[in-house]
Design an enzyme around this catalytic site. Structure first.
Site, short mmCIF file in Angstrom:
data_model
loop_
_atom_site.label_atom_id
_atom_site.label_comp_id
_atom_site.label_asym_id
_atom_site.label_seq_id
_atom_site.Cartn_x
_atom_site.Cartn_y
_atom_site.Cartn_z
CE1 TYR A 165 39.53 38.01 38.30
CE2 TYR A 165 39.63 40.41 38.53
CZ TYR A 165 39.62 39.15 39.11
OH TYR A 165 39.70 39.03 40.47
CG HIS A 172 44.45 40.81 48.68
ND1 HIS A 172 43.30 41.24 48.05
CD2 HIS A 172 44.39 39.47 48.73
CE1 HIS A 172 42.57 40.20 47.74
NE2 HIS A 172 43.22 39.10 48.13
CD GLU A 208 41.07 45.09 37.53
OE1 GLU A 208 40.66 45.13 36.36
OE2 GLU A 208 41.95 45.83 37.96
CB SER A 245 37.81 41.86 42.05
OG SER A 245 38.86 42.65 41.56
P1 NAP Z 1 45.07 32.95 42.72
O1 NAP Z 1 46.33 32.90 43.52
O2 NAP Z 1 45.15 33.14 41.24
O3 NAP Z 1 44.27 31.60 43.02
C1 NAP Z 1 43.15 31.21 42.26
C2 NAP Z 1 42.68 29.84 42.73
O4 NAP Z 1 41.57 29.44 41.92
C3 NAP Z 1 43.75 28.74 42.59
O5 NAP Z 1 43.60 27.83 43.67
C4 NAP Z 1 43.32 28.05 41.29
O6 NAP Z 1 43.74 26.72 41.20
C5 NAP Z 1 41.81 28.12 41.45
N1 NAP Z 1 41.07 27.94 40.20
C6 NAP Z 1 41.21 28.60 39.03
N2 NAP Z 1 40.31 28.19 38.13
C7 NAP Z 1 39.59 27.22 38.74
C8 NAP Z 1 38.50 26.40 38.34
N3 NAP Z 1 37.99 26.45 37.12
N4 NAP Z 1 37.99 25.51 39.24
C9 NAP Z 1 38.51 25.41 40.49
N5 NAP Z 1 39.55 26.16 40.92
C10 NAP Z 1 40.06 27.06 40.05
O7 NAP Z 1 44.10 34.09 43.27
P2 NAP Z 1 44.13 34.88 44.67
O8 NAP Z 1 45.03 36.06 44.53
O9 NAP Z 1 44.34 33.92 45.76
O10 NAP Z 1 42.65 35.44 44.72
C11 NAP Z 1 41.59 34.67 45.30
C12 NAP Z 1 40.26 35.17 44.74
O11 NAP Z 1 40.09 36.54 45.06
C13 NAP Z 1 40.12 35.07 43.23
O12 NAP Z 1 38.76 34.82 42.95
C14 NAP Z 1 40.49 36.46 42.75
O13 NAP Z 1 39.89 36.72 41.50
C15 NAP Z 1 39.91 37.31 43.86
N6 NAP Z 1 40.54 38.59 44.12
C16 NAP Z 1 41.91 38.64 44.27
C17 NAP Z 1 42.49 39.87 44.56
C18 NAP Z 1 43.97 39.98 44.78
O14 NAP Z 1 44.48 41.10 44.75
N7 NAP Z 1 44.67 38.89 45.07
C19 NAP Z 1 41.70 41.02 44.70
C20 NAP Z 1 40.32 40.90 44.55
C21 NAP Z 1 39.74 39.67 44.28
P3 NAP Z 1 45.24 26.33 40.64
O15 NAP Z 1 46.17 26.51 41.82
O16 NAP Z 1 45.06 24.92 40.22
O17 NAP Z 1 45.52 27.28 39.52
O1 F7E Z 2 48.69 44.61 37.73
C1 F7E Z 2 50.51 47.12 35.79
C2 F7E Z 2 49.22 46.60 35.23
O2 F7E Z 2 48.51 42.17 37.31
C3 F7E Z 2 48.70 45.80 38.49
C4 F7E Z 2 44.41 40.67 40.47
O3 F7E Z 2 44.67 40.06 41.71
O4 F7E Z 2 44.12 42.82 41.47
C5 F7E Z 2 44.87 42.12 40.50
O5 F7E Z 2 44.69 42.68 39.23
C6 F7E Z 2 49.06 46.98 37.60
C7 F7E Z 2 48.24 47.04 36.31
O6 F7E Z 2 47.10 43.27 39.12
C8 F7E Z 2 53.18 45.00 34.57
O7 F7E Z 2 48.96 47.15 33.94
C9 F7E Z 2 52.78 47.12 34.69
O8 F7E Z 2 47.83 48.36 36.09
O9 F7E Z 2 49.47 42.97 39.51
P1 F7E Z 2 48.51 43.17 38.41
P2 F7E Z 2 45.67 43.81 38.65
O10 F7E Z 2 45.51 43.81 37.19
O11 F7E Z 2 45.43 45.10 39.37
C10 F7E Z 2 42.69 42.84 41.26
C11 F7E Z 2 42.05 43.60 42.39
C12 F7E Z 2 42.14 41.48 41.06
O12 F7E Z 2 41.00 41.19 41.44
C13 F7E Z 2 42.91 40.56 40.19
O13 F7E Z 2 42.52 39.20 40.40
O14 F7E Z 2 50.41 46.83 37.18
N1 F7E Z 2 51.71 46.49 35.24
N2 F7E Z 2 53.68 46.25 34.26
C14 F7E Z 2 51.94 45.17 35.18
N3 F7E Z 2 51.21 44.12 35.62
C15 F7E Z 2 51.72 42.88 35.43
N4 F7E Z 2 51.01 41.82 35.87
N5 F7E Z 2 52.93 42.68 34.81
C16 F7E Z 2 53.71 43.72 34.36
O15 F7E Z 2 54.78 43.50 33.81
#
Ligand code: NAP
Ligand code: F7E
Length: 336
Positions: A156, A186, A135, A133
């Site tokens: 995280y 995304h 992050e 990520s």
């Molecule tokens: P998500 O919607 O939160 O999905 C997370 C998945 O992991 C869900 O299927 C969840 O199951 C499962 N899970 C959580 N804890 C688990 C455990 N202990 N054992 C087995 N399964 C578990 O995340 P996403 O947005 O699809 O992202 C997919 C991956 O990419 C994650 O690793 C995330 O950290 C990473 N990532 C996401 C982003 C982004 O912007 N979306 C960016 C960079 C990296 P449940 O449905 O049962 O909760």
């Molecule tokens: O926050 C600000 C918050 O929770 C984006 C995960 O998929 O992307 C995600 O992490 C921004 C932050 O995503 C609210 O402070 C303001 O600056 O949508 P978010 P994230 O923290 O960037 C990375 C790449 C991952 O890997 C992670 O798994 O928005 N913000 N007000 C808020 N965020 C939330 N959630 N809620 C608010 O009310």
């Protein structure tokens, strides 16, 4: 008939898992997914893909498992024998990781090691994708690429840095085809409802329908590089088809603030966001990541990957999707 290639996806019930399963099924794969046992069904994002396993056409198979249960990972890998393993499972919410740092470390961090070690233990010849990520870059200023130093700002982010290095270590130590996709934010209509973009698109739909008066938010100045999840799962697949295992940044290279996203979403339905958004410090993080803007030139040059959907359009498609399903929702989402 040719035997289909098998893929195993952890996190198949999540946003990315559901799009990746769709993509792989379209490509003719037999897809296996790990699902956590819960007291209610948690397969809403993939139900449309499921065909009863007694039906000879079934190509999606679900198995109970958890990244915190290493022996289960061994038995599953042994049974399925996948050619490709996509490790998408994680406690993926940054704000929540401050509340649950230990569980985040165990699932998001050590969970990856359990999976890598299970693959090594049974001597499985497979290609491995780790969901790394942006992050991990945290406080390191943009633009960020594969050479940018990590400076994680949350439990995280720290867990993902550990998983990133374990993936590299298994590649270097054991010659595994193990790759890190360093994906920037995304989003999609399937995004979890407590991430900022989806929280905004749902609020717009609820406000238009008269079901919500205000939207409570935290830091509106954070800059993010938001792409479309459907585009990003293609990059995951491309990484595992490459000639050699490498790490890739996947991003759009665009930079918008949370305020900008609010504006795109509210203006799409002719509303002024400033009239509806209120501040709540609950949504602030103890340490914030101010600015993430990716440089994905390596993914473009080596894999031929480019994003198709950019933030203004992304906000609109998410609002449209939430407006079209508003009547199906019986209650407002909890403001977590
Ligand atoms: P998500 O919607 O939160 O999905 C997370 C998945 O992991 C869900 O299927 C969840 O199951 C499962 N899970 C959580 N804890 C688990 C455990 N202990 N054992 C087995 N399964 C578990 O995340 P996403 O947005 O699809 O992202 C997919 C991956 O990419 C994650 O690793 C995330 O950290 C990473 N990532 C996401 C982003 C982004 O912007 N979306 C960016 C960079 C990296 P449940 O449905 O049962 O909760
Ligand atoms: O926050 C600000 C918050 O929770 C984006 C995960 O998929 O992307 C995600 O992490 C921004 C932050 O995503 C609210 O402070 C303001 O600056 O949508 P978010 P994230 O923290 O960037 C990375 C790449 C991952 O890997 C992670 O798994 O928005 N913000 N007000 C808020 N965020 C939330 N959630 N809620 C608010 O009310």
């Amino acid at each position: 008939m040719e035997t289909p290639k098998k893929a195993l996806i952890t996190g198949i019930t999540g946003q990315d898992g559901s799009y990746l399963a769709e993509l792989l099924l379209q490509k003719g794969y037999e897809v296996h997914g790990i699902v956590r046992r819960s007291s209610q069904f948690n397969t809403g994002r993939i139900d449309h893909l499921y065909v009863d396993s007694h039906d000879p056409r079934a190509r999606l198979f679900l198995h109970y498992g958890d990244l915190t249960d290493g022996s289960r990972l061994v038995t599953l890998l042994e049974k399925v024998q996948p050619a490709e393993v996509y490790n998408l499972a994680a406690q993926s919410h940054v704000r929540v990781s401050f509340d649950e740092p230990e569980f985040t470390g165990l699932s998001t961090g050590v969970g990856s090691t359990r999976l890598l070690e299970a693959i090594r233990m049974i001597g499985l010849e497979c290609r491995y994708y780790q969901a790394s990520s942006s992050e991990m870059f945290g406080a390191t200023p943009p633009p960020q690429n594969e050479a940018t130093p990590f400076w994680p700002r949350s439990p995280y982010g720290a867990a993902k840095v550990y998983a990133y290095w374990m993936t590299r270590n298994y590649r270097e130590a054991y010659g595994m085809f193990a790759t890190n996709g360093i994906l920037f934010n995304h989003e999609s209509p399937r995004r979890g409802e407590t991430f900022v973009t989806r929280k905004i698109s749902m609020a717009v739909a609820n406000i238009v329908a008269g079901k919500q008066d205000y939207l409570y938010m935290g830091n509106l100045d954070a800059v993010r590089d938001w792409g479309y999840a459907k585009d990003y799962v293609e990059a995951m697949w491309m990484m595992l088809q490459a000639d050699k295992a490498e790490d890739f940044v996947v991003a759009t290279g665009t930079a918008y603030t949370v305020k900008d996203f609010l504006q795109f979403a509210f203006e799409h339905v002719n509303l002024d966001w400033e009239k509806y958004v209120r501040f709540d410090e609950r949504y602030l993080r103890p340490t914030e990541v101010d600015s993430l803007i990716g440089d994905a030139s390596k993914a473009r040059d080596v894999l031929g990957w480019t994003p198709k959907v950019l933030p203004p359009e992304l906000a609109k498609l998410m609002v449209d999707a939430d407006m079209s399903t508003i009547d199906l929702r019986t209650k407002l989402p909890a403001q977590l």
